[in-house]
Motif scaffolding. Structure first.
Motif, PDB file in Angstrom:
ATOM      1  N   ASP A   1       0.829  -1.206   0.000  1.00 32.30           N
ATOM      2  CA  ASP A   1       0.000   0.000   0.000  1.00 32.30           C
ATOM      3  C   ASP A   1       0.866   1.260   0.000  1.00 32.30           C
ATOM      4  OD1 ASP A   1      -2.269  -1.533   0.018  1.00 32.30           O
ATOM      5  OD2 ASP A   1      -2.655  -1.318   2.164  1.00 32.30           O
ATOM      6  N   ARG A   2       1.950   1.213   0.739  1.00 31.17           N
ATOM      7  CA  ARG A   2       2.833   2.392   0.797  1.00 31.17           C
ATOM      8  C   ARG A   2       3.555   2.599  -0.528  1.00 31.17           C
ATOM      9  NH1 ARG A   2       5.847   3.438   6.556  1.00 31.17           N
ATOM     10  NH2 ARG A   2       4.185   2.841   7.972  1.00 31.17           N
ATOM     11  N   LEU A   3       3.908   1.528  -1.197  1.00 31.60           N
ATOM     12  CA  LEU A   3       4.527   1.664  -2.515  1.00 31.60           C
ATOM     13  C   LEU A   3       3.563   2.339  -3.486  1.00 31.60           C
ATOM     14  CD1 LEU A   3       6.374  -1.753  -2.989  1.00 31.60           C
ATOM     15  CD2 LEU A   3       7.436   0.507  -2.819  1.00 31.60           C
ATOM     16  N   VAL A   4       2.317   1.925  -3.453  1.00 30.05           N
ATOM     17  CA  VAL A   4       1.307   2.555  -4.307  1.00 30.05           C
ATOM     18  C   VAL A   4       1.159   4.027  -3.952  1.00 30.05           C
ATOM     19  CG1 VAL A   4      -1.151   2.600  -4.902  1.00 30.05           C
ATOM     20  CG2 VAL A   4       0.045   0.408  -4.697  1.00 30.05           C
ATOM     21  N   GLN A   5       1.144   4.346  -2.679  1.00 31.92           N
ATOM     22  CA  GLN A   5       1.015   5.726  -2.235  1.00 31.92           C
ATOM     23  C   GLN A   5       2.164   6.588  -2.763  1.00 31.92           C
ATOM     24  OE1 GLN A   5       1.527   6.332   1.972  1.00 31.92           O
ATOM     25  NE2 GLN A   5       0.446   8.297   1.975  1.00 31.92           N
ATOM     26  N   ILE A   6       3.375   6.078  -2.667  1.00 38.14           N
ATOM     27  CA  ILE A   6       4.533   6.829  -3.157  1.00 38.14           C
ATOM     28  C   ILE A   6       4.454   6.996  -4.668  1.00 38.14           C
ATOM     29  CG2 ILE A   6       7.052   6.858  -3.366  1.00 38.14           C
ATOM     30  CD1 ILE A   6       7.128   5.206  -0.757  1.00 38.14           C
ATOM     31  N   ALA A   7       4.066   5.924  -5.363  1.00 40.78           N
ATOM     32  CA  ALA A   7       3.940   5.998  -6.825  1.00 40.78           C
ATOM     33  C   ALA A   7       2.894   7.030  -7.234  1.00 40.78           C
ATOM     34  CB  ALA A   7       3.587   4.623  -7.392  1.00 40.78           C
ATOM     35  N   GLU A   8       1.821   7.128  -6.478  1.00 37.22           N
ATOM     36  CA  GLU A   8       0.799   8.139  -6.772  1.00 37.22           C
ATOM     37  C   GLU A   8       1.360   9.542  -6.601  1.00 37.22           C
ATOM     38  OE1 GLU A   8      -3.282   5.717  -5.530  1.00 37.22           O
ATOM     39  OE2 GLU A   8      -2.216   6.908  -4.027  1.00 37.22           O
ATOM     40  N   ARG A   9       2.196   9.742  -5.603  1.00 39.91           N
ATOM     41  CA  ARG A   9       2.833  11.051  -5.413  1.00 39.91           C
ATOM     42  C   ARG A   9       3.768  11.366  -6.575  1.00 39.91           C
ATOM     43  NH1 ARG A   9      -0.288  10.627  -1.772  1.00 39.91           N
ATOM     44  NH2 ARG A   9      -0.156  11.482   0.343  1.00 39.91           N
ATOM     45  N   VAL A  10       4.487  10.355  -7.023  1.00 43.04           N
ATOM     46  CA  VAL A  10       5.388  10.548  -8.165  1.00 43.04           C
ATOM     47  C   VAL A  10       4.591  10.901  -9.417  1.00 43.04           C
ATOM     48  CG1 VAL A  10       7.003   9.384  -9.720  1.00 43.04           C
ATOM     49  CG2 VAL A  10       7.204   9.068  -7.250  1.00 43.04           C
ATOM     50  N   GLU A  11       3.475  10.240  -9.625  1.00 41.55           N
ATOM     51  CA  GLU A  11       2.621  10.545 -10.773  1.00 41.55           C
ATOM     52  C   GLU A  11       2.166  12.001 -10.731  1.00 41.55           C
ATOM     53  OE1 GLU A  11      -1.556   9.056 -12.895  1.00 41.55           O
ATOM     54  OE2 GLU A  11      -1.024   8.389 -10.879  1.00 41.55           O
ATOM     55  N   SER A  12       1.707  12.447  -9.573  1.00 39.81           N
ATOM     56  CA  SER A  12       1.268  13.836  -9.427  1.00 39.81           C
ATOM     57  C   SER A  12       2.420  14.806  -9.649  1.00 39.81           C
ATOM     58  CB  SER A  12       0.669  14.037  -8.031  1.00 39.81           C
ATOM     59  OG  SER A  12       0.335  15.389  -7.809  1.00 39.81           O
ATOM     60  N   THR A  13       3.590  14.437  -9.144  1.00 43.82           N
ATOM     61  CA  THR A  13       4.758  15.304  -9.254  1.00 43.82           C
ATOM     62  C   THR A  13       5.204  15.472 -10.701  1.00 43.82           C
ATOM     63  OG1 THR A  13       5.530  14.697  -7.031  1.00 43.82           O
ATOM     64  CG2 THR A  13       7.158  15.618  -8.533  1.00 43.82           C
ATOM     65  N   ILE A  14       5.262  14.372 -11.453  1.00 46.03           N
ATOM     66  CA  ILE A  14       5.715  14.485 -12.843  1.00 46.03           C
ATOM     67  C   ILE A  14       4.679  15.220 -13.681  1.00 46.03           C
ATOM     68  CG2 ILE A  14       4.813  12.247 -13.613  1.00 46.03           C
ATOM     69  CD1 ILE A  14       8.130  13.948 -14.681  1.00 46.03           C
ATOM     70  N   GLN A  15       3.404  15.056 -13.384  1.00 50.43           N
ATOM     71  CA  GLN A  15       2.370  15.803 -14.100  1.00 50.43           C
ATOM     72  C   GLN A  15       2.586  17.305 -13.931  1.00 50.43           C
ATOM     73  OE1 GLN A  15      -1.202  14.175 -12.359  1.00 50.43           O
ATOM     74  NE2 GLN A  15      -1.538  12.752 -14.044  1.00 50.43           N
ATOM     75  N   LYS A  16       2.813  17.728 -12.701  1.00 51.96           N
ATOM     76  CA  LYS A  16       3.021  19.149 -12.419  1.00 51.96           C
ATOM     77  C   LYS A  16       4.328  19.649 -13.039  1.00 51.96           C
ATOM     78  CE  LYS A  16       0.463  19.168  -8.040  1.00 51.96           C
ATOM     79  NZ  LYS A  16       0.562  19.322  -6.551  1.00 51.96           N
ATOM     80  N   ALA A  17       5.364  18.833 -12.945  1.00 49.69           N
ATOM     81  CA  ALA A  17       6.667  19.247 -13.485  1.00 49.69           C
ATOM     82  C   ALA A  17       6.606  19.417 -14.996  1.00 49.69           C
ATOM     83  CB  ALA A  17       7.729  18.222 -13.107  1.00 49.69           C
ATOM     84  N   VAL A  18       5.955  18.492 -15.677  1.00 46.61           N
ATOM     85  CA  VAL A  18       5.830  18.570 -17.138  1.00 46.61           C
ATOM     86  C   VAL A  18       5.028  19.801 -17.546  1.00 46.61           C
ATOM     87  CG1 VAL A  18       4.707  17.469 -19.124  1.00 46.61           C
ATOM     88  CG2 VAL A  18       6.143  16.115 -17.582  1.00 46.61           C
TER      89      VAL A  18
ATOM     90  N   ILE B   1       4.762  10.869 -22.279  1.00 47.31           N
ATOM     91  CA  ILE B   1       5.183   9.486 -22.035  1.00 47.31           C
ATOM     92  C   ILE B   1       5.529   9.271 -20.566  1.00 47.31           C
ATOM     93  CG2 ILE B   1       7.001   7.803 -22.484  1.00 47.31           C
ATOM     94  CD1 ILE B   1       7.066   8.808 -25.371  1.00 47.31           C
ATOM     95  N   ASP B   2       6.243  10.212 -19.972  1.00 42.98           N
ATOM     96  CA  ASP B   2       6.585  10.087 -18.552  1.00 42.98           C
ATOM     97  C   ASP B   2       5.332   9.994 -17.686  1.00 42.98           C
ATOM     98  OD1 ASP B   2       9.290  10.018 -18.835  1.00 42.98           O
ATOM     99  OD2 ASP B   2       9.644  12.105 -18.321  1.00 42.98           O
ATOM    100  N   ILE B   3       4.351  10.808 -18.006  1.00 42.06           N
ATOM    101  CA  ILE B   3       3.101  10.792 -17.239  1.00 42.06           C
ATOM    102  C   ILE B   3       2.390   9.453 -17.393  1.00 42.06           C
ATOM    103  CG2 ILE B   3       0.797  11.811 -17.064  1.00 42.06           C
ATOM    104  CD1 ILE B   3       2.105  14.503 -17.841  1.00 42.06           C
ATOM    105  N   LYS B   4       2.344   8.929 -18.625  1.00 41.53           N
ATOM    106  CA  LYS B   4       1.712   7.629 -18.855  1.00 41.53           C
ATOM    107  C   LYS B   4       2.452   6.522 -18.109  1.00 41.53           C
ATOM    108  CE  LYS B   4      -0.152   8.705 -23.443  1.00 41.53           C
ATOM    109  NZ  LYS B   4      -0.035   8.438 -24.911  1.00 41.53           N
ATOM    110  N   MET B   5       3.771   6.588 -18.128  1.00 43.85           N
ATOM    111  CA  MET B   5       4.555   5.574 -17.425  1.00 43.85           C
ATOM    112  C   MET B   5       4.275   5.620 -15.926  1.00 43.85           C
ATOM    113  SD  MET B   5       8.218   5.864 -19.371  1.00 43.85           S
ATOM    114  CE  MET B   5       8.931   4.319 -18.854  1.00 43.85           C
ATOM    115  N   ALA B   6       4.210   6.826 -15.366  1.00 44.07           N
ATOM    116  CA  ALA B   6       3.948   6.970 -13.935  1.00 44.07           C
ATOM    117  C   ALA B   6       2.576   6.418 -13.583  1.00 44.07           C
ATOM    118  CB  ALA B   6       4.067   8.436 -13.532  1.00 44.07           C
ATOM    119  N   SER B   7       1.601   6.682 -14.436  1.00 40.10           N
ATOM    120  CA  SER B   7       0.250   6.177 -14.205  1.00 40.10           C
ATOM    121  C   SER B   7       0.211   4.653 -14.254  1.00 40.10           C
ATOM    122  CB  SER B   7      -0.704   6.759 -15.250  1.00 40.10           C
ATOM    123  OG  SER B   7      -2.004   6.229 -15.100  1.00 40.10           O
ATOM    124  N   LYS B   8       0.907   4.080 -15.222  1.00 38.86           N
ATOM    125  CA  LYS B   8       0.937   2.626 -15.344  1.00 38.86           C
ATOM    126  C   LYS B   8       1.709   1.985 -14.192  1.00 38.86           C
ATOM    127  CE  LYS B   8       0.292   2.413 -20.355  1.00 38.86           C
ATOM    128  NZ  LYS B   8      -0.991   1.675 -20.303  1.00 38.86           N
TER     129      LYS B   8
END
Length: 213
Positions: free
Chosen positions: A14-31, A127-134
């Motif tokens: 669950d914590r891995l998923v939580q961190i991955a979700e933060r990374v997804e949000s972060t790369i979306q904002k950065a892009v 592509i980075d955003i799609k990868m983070a989502s997947k």
């Protein structure tokens, strides 16, 4: 005791998923910040980078504690070992997103993207955003099909990375030295983001099969 152990393992996932979700949000904002020279959004990414570090550190502490107390074997051991490696890659992906946001902030109010490379960087960001989502879905569902989809996206990202360097070296872009450096760095950050995503797919494959591929 076994039920407690299994609950702890579920918490790791669950914590891995939580961190991955933060990374997804972060790369979306950065892009978005990089593409639109949105300094306020870039600042959000930079200011929030410590959150992923803290989450990853907390997960590592939990995982090491489980290893010390429970001494897991077989698939449970693969999960704990993989969690440490995945956590490290997710933390690095967050750092790379922060680096992209920093480029947007440093060049503000000008764009960090030279003319002639806007479409290329737009594709890389998508592509980075799609990868983070997947990755979020992969860590949650552990679907082997997602492994192949992420790796295909990384291949496309690598091709775009090569195109950036070809254009920079051929002087086909209208940019000063700073712009060339920015483009080179940004392309590398995007490409490394993908590399870490692929590293995570290898850890999931190890978790599922015992093989690292």
């Amino acid at each position: 005791m076994r039920e407690v152990f299994q609950q702890e393992l579920r918490e790791v996932q669950d914590r891995l998923v939580q961190i991955a979700e933060r990374v997804e949000s972060t790369i979306q904002k950065a892009v978005t910040a990089f593409g639109s020279s949105d300094v306020a959004l870039a600042e959000q990414v930079i200011d929030g980078s410590a959150e992923v570090d803290e989450l990853a550190s907390g997960l590592d502490e939990l995982t090491i504690d489980i290893l010390a107390r429970q001494q897991p074997v077989a698939s449970d051991l693969r999960l704990t070992v993989s969690a440490l490696r995945i956590s490290s890659s997710l933390e690095r992906m967050s750092d790379l997103a922060e680096h992209i946001a920093q480029l947007a902030r440093y060049r503000y109010p000008e764009s960090a993207i030279p003319q002639g490379l806007r479409k290329t960087f737009s594709k890389m960001g998508d592509i980075d955003i799609k990868m983070a989502s997947k990755l979020v879905a992969l860590l949650r569902e552990q679907d082997p099909q997602l492994i192949e989809e992420i790796r295909d996206l990384d291949d496309a990202l690598d091709e775009l990375h090569v195109k950036v360097f070809e254009k920079v070296l051929s002087e086909k872009i209208n940019a000063d030295t700073t712009g060339v450096v920015d483009a080179t760095l940004a392309s590398r950050y995007h490409e490394r983001f993908g590399d870490h995503a692929v590293h995570i797919t290898k850890q999931i494959n190890y978790l599922l099969s015992g093989d690292v591929q």
